[in-house]
Motif scaffolding. Structure first.
Motif, short mmCIF file in Angstrom:
data_model
loop_
_atom_site.label_atom_id
_atom_site.label_comp_id
_atom_site.label_asym_id
_atom_site.label_seq_id
_atom_site.Cartn_x
_atom_site.Cartn_y
_atom_site.Cartn_z
N GLN A 1 0.81 -1.21 0.00
CA GLN A 1 0.00 0.00 0.00
C GLN A 1 0.85 1.27 0.00
O GLN A 1 0.35 2.35 -0.34
N ASN A 2 2.11 1.15 0.40
CA ASN A 2 3.01 2.31 0.42
C ASN A 2 3.72 2.54 -0.92
O ASN A 2 4.41 3.54 -1.08
N LEU A 3 3.52 1.60 -1.86
CA LEU A 3 4.25 1.67 -3.13
C LEU A 3 3.88 2.91 -3.95
O LEU A 3 4.78 3.60 -4.47
N PRO A 4 2.59 3.28 -4.10
CA PRO A 4 2.27 4.48 -4.88
C PRO A 4 2.89 5.76 -4.32
O PRO A 4 3.40 6.60 -5.07
N GLU A 5 2.87 5.90 -2.96
CA GLU A 5 3.47 7.09 -2.36
C GLU A 5 4.98 7.09 -2.56
O GLU A 5 5.58 8.14 -2.85
N ALA A 6 5.60 5.91 -2.46
CA ALA A 6 7.06 5.81 -2.67
C ALA A 6 7.42 6.23 -4.08
O ALA A 6 8.40 6.96 -4.30
N GLU A 7 6.62 5.78 -5.06
CA GLU A 7 6.90 6.13 -6.45
C GLU A 7 6.79 7.64 -6.66
O GLU A 7 7.65 8.27 -7.29
N LYS A 8 5.73 8.23 -6.11
CA LYS A 8 5.51 9.67 -6.27
C LYS A 8 6.67 10.46 -5.65
O LYS A 8 7.22 11.38 -6.29
N VAL A 9 7.04 10.10 -4.44
CA VAL A 9 8.09 10.82 -3.72
C VAL A 9 9.43 10.69 -4.44
O VAL A 9 10.17 11.68 -4.62
N LEU A 10 9.76 9.49 -4.89
CA LEU A 10 11.06 9.25 -5.52
C LEU A 10 11.13 9.86 -6.91
O LEU A 10 12.19 10.33 -7.33
N ARG A 11 10.02 9.84 -7.64
CA ARG A 11 10.02 10.49 -8.97
C ARG A 11 10.25 11.99 -8.82
O ARG A 11 10.98 12.60 -9.62
N GLN A 12 9.65 12.59 -7.81
CA GLN A 12 9.88 14.02 -7.55
C GLN A 12 11.33 14.26 -7.16
O GLN A 12 11.94 15.26 -7.56
N ALA A 13 11.90 13.34 -6.39
CA ALA A 13 13.28 13.51 -5.93
C ALA A 13 14.26 13.50 -7.10
O ALA A 13 15.14 14.37 -7.20
N VAL A 14 14.13 12.53 -8.02
CA VAL A 14 15.07 12.46 -9.15
C VAL A 14 14.80 13.57 -10.16
O VAL A 14 15.71 13.97 -10.89
N ALA A 15 13.56 14.07 -10.20
CA ALA A 15 13.27 15.17 -11.11
C ALA A 15 13.99 16.44 -10.67
O ALA A 15 14.41 17.25 -11.50
N ARG A 16 14.17 16.61 -9.36
CA ARG A 16 14.82 17.81 -8.84
C ARG A 16 16.31 17.62 -8.62
O ARG A 16 17.06 18.58 -8.52
N ASP A 17 16.75 16.36 -8.50
CA ASP A 17 18.17 16.08 -8.29
C ASP A 17 18.46 14.72 -8.93
O ASP A 17 18.31 13.68 -8.30
N ASP A 18 18.84 14.75 -10.21
CA ASP A 18 19.05 13.49 -10.94
C ASP A 18 20.46 12.95 -10.78
O ASP A 18 20.84 12.00 -11.47
N GLU A 19 21.24 13.52 -9.87
CA GLU A 19 22.61 13.07 -9.67
C GLU A 19 22.78 12.32 -8.35
O GLU A 19 23.82 12.36 -7.72
N ASN A 20 21.74 11.63 -7.93
CA ASN A 20 21.76 10.87 -6.68
C ASN A 20 21.59 9.39 -7.01
O ASN A 20 20.47 8.92 -7.22
N PRO A 21 22.67 8.61 -7.04
CA PRO A 21 22.56 7.19 -7.40
C PRO A 21 21.62 6.41 -6.48
O PRO A 21 20.91 5.51 -6.93
N PHE A 22 21.61 6.76 -5.19
CA PHE A 22 20.75 6.03 -4.24
C PHE A 22 19.28 6.25 -4.57
O PHE A 22 18.48 5.31 -4.46
N ALA A 23 18.92 7.46 -4.97
CA ALA A 23 17.53 7.73 -5.33
C ALA A 23 17.11 6.89 -6.54
O ALA A 23 16.00 6.35 -6.58
N TRP A 24 18.01 6.78 -7.53
CA TRP A 24 17.69 5.97 -8.71
C TRP A 24 17.57 4.49 -8.33
O TRP A 24 16.72 3.77 -8.88
N MET A 25 18.39 4.02 -7.39
CA MET A 25 18.28 2.63 -6.95
C MET A 25 16.93 2.37 -6.28
O MET A 25 16.28 1.35 -6.53
N GLN A 26 16.48 3.32 -5.43
CA GLN A 26 15.19 3.17 -4.78
C GLN A 26 14.05 3.21 -5.78
O GLN A 26 13.09 2.43 -5.69
#
Length: 454
Positions: free
Chosen positions: A357-382
């Motif tokens: 049930q937490n998967l949709p929120e995780a996707e939304k949060v992480l997509r926003q994170a890489v959109a604003r900072d695409d140079e974070n390898p850990f964010a891309w892994m998540q």
């Protein structure tokens, strides 16, 4: 090889290493609070230099030595040891102003000219020396070789000293134009001067044998311009200095030996910086309860501070309590306006609960994170983990390619980008991004092959 030849070769090799591989040889430390502080305290200096704050980055590297440098582009690298040694934020501002002087002066590209010029003299002396020895003048030939190598070294050192003096002068100009006092610049040079005294540097013959002007020379050269500036007696910004003490303490807690940190910040010290330092020291030492207590003290002092909430959530997450970490990390993410590093930790916690049930929120949060900072390898892994759990193989491959590309793993980036392109709609934004990574990785692989052949 003579002493001077060995010294010249070593200096050129060391200098070249410092220029081309700062990030590869040392680990970069990323922290939302630290990056925001450095951006805020350097912004007026960057503007005064004529550069754009949007393009200049100040990056912290985990290294205990007192150093800072530029390595191409508009990035200033600061060692964690320099922040540890600084008495205040103003000293760090002085260092950054000097490094921006290198950027504005184009000194990194120009350094190549200095090395080529020095090597040109060295090669020329080698030719002349060999010719003299071939003609029967062994001692004369050896003398020419030694003199040529010494001339090469002297030219290289003079070149770097000129650059350093130029960066000093530019840095002083930028501080004055920004309305920032130069007291920190001078006091930091005095720190370096004290180091020279401890190491027994002989200043009686000047700086001829050094890459930088001696600190005493730099202080004498800069004092007049800095003291005469209207900003000389301007008080330090109390808000910036308070934030600096927080960042300095958390950095010490994270990178220094925990025993050293706990000795510097005993439990009798109930200040905010002390709680910060001890929280990290206890956490790294494997004492989660003590670490959580220190984080709780911070949150009690400022219940809505996003950085305190981030720390509380991080400690809970890394102590195996991801569900408990969600509330503080969610509030930290919202309170920081979705700061990408904090949002990535929140996304990680959502995934760590293993609750679908937490998967949709995780996707939304992480997509926003890489959109604003695409140079974070850990964010891309998540984010790749999100897509994997959703069964979206093409986007899992694309996230893997993004991460590999950032990590310099051209082979994995190439394989993953091709896999992504095979499954994504041709011409879509994700497909085009995968194609970009494929082309870059292909070029990198070809370059690696050429280098192995040579």
């Amino acid at each position: 090889m003579t002493r001077w030849a060995r010294l010249l070769a070593a200096m050129i090799a060391v200098a070249a290493m410092a220029i081309v591989q700062p990030a590869a040889a040392q680990s970069i430390l990323r922290d939302a609070e630290t990056e925001q502080l450095l951006a805020d305290m350097t912004r007026p200096i960057i503007i005064a230099s004529g550069l754009s704050p949007a393009n200049v980055k100040v990056v912290v590297i985990s290294d205990p030595s007192i150093n800072a440098f530029v390595a191409g582009g508009q990035i200033v690298y600061i060692h964690s040891g320099l922040i540890d040694a600084a008495d205040n934020a103003n000293e760090v501002q002085g260092v950054v102003a000097h490094e921006i002087g290198h950027i504005v002066g184009g000194h990194v590209p120009l350094q190549d000219q200095g090395y080529r010029s020095a090597m040109g003299i060295s090669i020329l002396s080698l030719v002349l020396g060999v010719a003299a020895m071939a003609a029967g003048g062994g001692e004369a030939g050896a003398g020419i070789l030694a003199a040529g190598q010494r001339a090469a070294l002297g030219k290289l050192l003079a070149f770097t000293r000129t650059q350093e003096a130029s960066a000093d002068a530019a840095g002083a100009r930028f501080l004055n134009a920004a309305g920032v006092t130069g007291k920190g610049m001078l006091s930091f040079f005095k720190k370096l001067q004290n180091q020279e005294f401890r190491y027994g540097v002989d200043s009686s013959e000047g700086s001829f044998d050094y890459t930088h002007p001696l600190s005493g020379e730099r202080i004498a050269s800069l004092t007049h311009d800095l003291v005469d500036s209207p900003s000389w007696n301007k008080p330090l910004d109390p808000a910036i200095e308070q934030r600096f003490k927080r960042v300095q303490a958390k950095l010490r807690g994270y990178v220094n030996d925990p025993k050293q940190t706990l000795a510097k910040y005993p439990t009798s010290d109930q200040s905010i910086p002390a709680h910060y330092a001890r929280a990290y020291a206890y956490h790294l030492s494997g004492y989660p309860d003590q670490a959580a207590a220190e984080a709780a003290a911070l949150v009690k002092a400022a219940p809505h501070d996003p950085y305190f909430l981030e720390l509380e959530g991080q400690i809970l997450l890394e102590s195996g309590k991801p569900k408990d970490a969600l509330a503080p990390l969610r509030e930290a993410t919202e309170g920081s306006r979705n700061q990408p590093l904090i949002a990535t930790t929140f996304g990680h916690a959502l995934l760590a609960t293993e609750d679908p049930q937490n998967l949709p929120e995780a996707e939304k949060v992480l997509r926003q994170a890489v959109a604003r900072d695409d140079e974070n390898p850990f964010a891309w892994m998540q984010l790749g983990t999100v897509y994997e759990r959703k069964g979206d193989e093409p986007r899992t491959a694309l996230a893997t390619a993004e991460r590999a590309n950032l990590m310099g793993d051209a082979r994995t980036a190439l394989i993953s980008s091709r896999a992504a392109m095979a499954g994504l709609p041709q011409g879509s934004s994700d497909w085009i991004r995968a194609q970009d990574i494929m082309l870059v990785s292909q070029t990198a692989m070809e370059e690696q092959k050429r280098n192995r052949r040579n």
